[in-house]
Design an enzyme around this catalytic site. Structure first.
Site, PDB file in Angstrom:
ATOM      1  N   CYS A 162       0.824  -1.207   0.000  1.00 24.39           N
ATOM      2  CA  CYS A 162       0.000   0.000   0.000  1.00 24.39           C
ATOM      3  C   CYS A 162       0.859   1.258   0.000  1.00 24.39           C
ATOM      4  O   CYS A 162       1.293   1.743   1.056  1.00 24.39           O
ATOM      5  CB  CYS A 162      -0.917   0.005   1.225  1.00 24.39           C
ATOM      6  N   SER A 196      -3.601  -4.123  -5.109  1.00 21.46           N
ATOM      7  CA  SER A 196      -3.775  -5.507  -5.549  1.00 21.46           C
ATOM      8  C   SER A 196      -4.071  -6.411  -4.353  1.00 21.46           C
ATOM      9  O   SER A 196      -3.325  -6.409  -3.378  1.00 21.46           O
ATOM     10  CB  SER A 196      -2.522  -5.995  -6.271  1.00 21.46           C
ATOM     11  N   ASN A 277      12.488  -1.693  -6.179  1.00 20.01           N
ATOM     12  CA  ASN A 277      13.585  -2.080  -7.085  1.00 20.01           C
ATOM     13  C   ASN A 277      13.428  -3.549  -7.491  1.00 20.01           C
ATOM     14  O   ASN A 277      13.516  -3.901  -8.668  1.00 20.01           O
ATOM     15  CB  ASN A 277      14.939  -1.858  -6.418  1.00 20.01           C
ATOM     16  N   MET A 375      -0.978 -10.443 -35.754  1.00 14.71           N
ATOM     17  CA  MET A 375      -0.720 -11.584 -36.643  1.00 14.71           C
ATOM     18  C   MET A 375      -1.890 -12.562 -36.668  1.00 14.71           C
ATOM     19  O   MET A 375      -2.098 -13.275 -37.653  1.00 14.71           O
ATOM     20  CB  MET A 375       0.546 -12.311 -36.199  1.00 14.71           C
ATOM     21  N   GLU A 401       4.426  -0.153 -10.433  1.00 13.24           N
ATOM     22  CA  GLU A 401       5.791  -0.254  -9.898  1.00 13.24           C
ATOM     23  C   GLU A 401       6.646   0.938 -10.358  1.00 13.24           C
ATOM     24  O   GLU A 401       7.847   0.837 -10.534  1.00 13.24           O
ATOM     25  CB  GLU A 401       6.470  -1.569 -10.312  1.00 13.24           C
TER      26      GLU A 401
END
Length: 419
Positions: A162, A196, A277, A375, A401
């Site tokens: 959070c 999430s 990170n 495609m 992120e």
């Protein structure tokens, strides 16, 4: 790093448990074989190849057959998550003494890439859960590690991260959620957005303001579901990532014990960034898995689809496009794995490399998936075909992120300020 914990026990069984390992095209198609030029096993140790096989096998058998159903019905597959945890995937880079697998960042990237071929959305949640468990393992004291990490590593309890707020996304250092010290508790007020697992998970790693303005006024708290004053917003309707719920997390005079603070007051922003990170490598790795699956799907489609009297695989334009997709995938994978190694070794270039890997891999892998859909023609736009779900699930990786615009800021700042 030597394997430990549940994953080590799996690996020690050797290739016998992975004999039926296959790559994912869709829930009905069998593996034709991975072209050597894009083989994700290249450059890995024998032990890493075993981790990878276990993850591919789990993706094929426990995720891919249900990927579309989870997406369409918005199912949060908790039992599947716990099955993954039995293989050591609930705390991949958490230390073994509290139930983790104790693996490296590179090992983790390899595992998330493989799992994502089965379901990007579910793997992405597993990656966020792992980040939270690592933060408690790394910055928590002995009591906190022993209290939370075992249940997180088994995924008996699930975690959410959070940081983002309704008015503060990229500008995270300006967050407004407050934590006022009163006796032996902090009283939290404020809200977090786009969380999430929000509402369905058990442990919330929360960044909140205990001091003045800016990054130095932020601390990190662990808030448990059921704490009075903790509530949740409505379940958001999303383009992708539908196998994990997303809600606002709301704090209204929410009393959290001082003993739930990770690290010292004012250390929260540093904890958040160190978590991110690794999170950037994790989400880039999920993008790799989606791109790999889409290249396989596109290749198979070109080999069987006929237009103008011959298969699409004979069209030189499409051959060149497929070659470009493969090149982008391998380049992305190499950069992600280099960044993972740099982070593991605490190198001075680690932060910039993590940003580069996240920027490059999520951009390029989205382009790969999108081209794969093109495609397929009109078939690619049908929900019967997995390629469209990979496109929808992977799109958000360029946003979360840290947006890819923020990644460019991090990289350019390093270039311009380093003497």
């Amino acid at each position: 790093m030597a394997a430990a914990g549940p994953l080590a026990r799996v690996v020690r069984l050797g290739s016998s448990i992975c004999r039926n390992h296959r790559s994912i095209f869709n829930s009905r198609a069998q593996r034709r074989g991975i072209a050597s030029c894009v083989d994700p096993a290249h450059g890995l140790t024998d032990e890493q190849k075993e981790f990878q096989k276990v993850a591919f096998d789990f993706a094929a058998n426990e995720m891919a057959p249900y990927m579309a159903d989870w997406d369409q019905k918005e199912v949060f597959p908790v039992e599947t998550l716990r099955k993954a945890a039995q293989l050591g995937f609930g705390g991949i880079y958490v230390q073994p003494d509290v139930g983790g697998s104790g693996l490296s960042r590179l090992d983790t990237s390899v595992i998330f890439e493989a799992l994502s071929t089965g379901c990007v959305s579910t793997t992405a949640y597993i990656s966020i859960h792992n980040m939270c468990a690592w933060m408690i393992d790394t910055f928590g004291n002995t009591e906190q590690r022993e209290k939370y990490c075992p249940d997180l590593c088994s995924m008996e309890k699930l975690a959410s991260y959070c940081l983002t707020e309704p008015g503060h996304g990229s500008d995270a250092a300006s967050l407004l959620t407050t934590a006022q010290l009163k006796g032996d508790h902090y009283i939290l007020n404020g809200s977090k957005a786009f969380i999430s697992g929000g509402g369905d998970t058990d442990v919330y790693v929360v960044m909140c303001r205990t001091g003045g303005k800016g990054a130095k006024g932020i601390s990190c708290m662990v808030v448990e579901k059921g704490t009075p004053g903790l509530s949740f917003g409505k379940k958001e309707k999303k383009v992708g990532w539908n196998s994990q719920p997303t809600r606002a997390v709301i704090f209204e005079d929410c009393a959290v014990p001082v003993t739930n603070r990770l690290g010292e007051e004012g250390q929260g922003f540093n904890i958040a960034m160190k978590g991110l990170n690794g999170g950037r490598i994790n989400i880039a790795s999920c993008s790799l898995g989606a791109a790999h699956a889409c290249i396989q799907l596109a290749r198979d489609h070109l080999l069987v689809r006929k237009q103008f009297g011959e298969t699409l695989s004979n069209n030189q334009f499409l051959q060149f496009k497929l070659a470009e997709m493969a090149t982008k995938l391998v380049a992305s994978r190499l950069l992600v794995r280099e960044a993972a190694t740099a982070l593991q070794e605490s190198r001075s270039d680690a932060v910039s490399l993590c940003a580069m890997a996240k920027l490059f891999a999520t951009d390029e892998c989205f382009d790969i998936c999108n081209q794969a859909l093109q495609m397929h023609g009109g078939y690619g736009y049908l929900k019967d075909y997995a390629v469209q779900q990979f496109v929808r699930d992977i799109r958000v990786h360029q946003i979360l992120e840290g947006t890819n615009e923020v990644m460019r800021m991090i990289i350019s700042r390093n270039l311009l300020t380093e003497s």
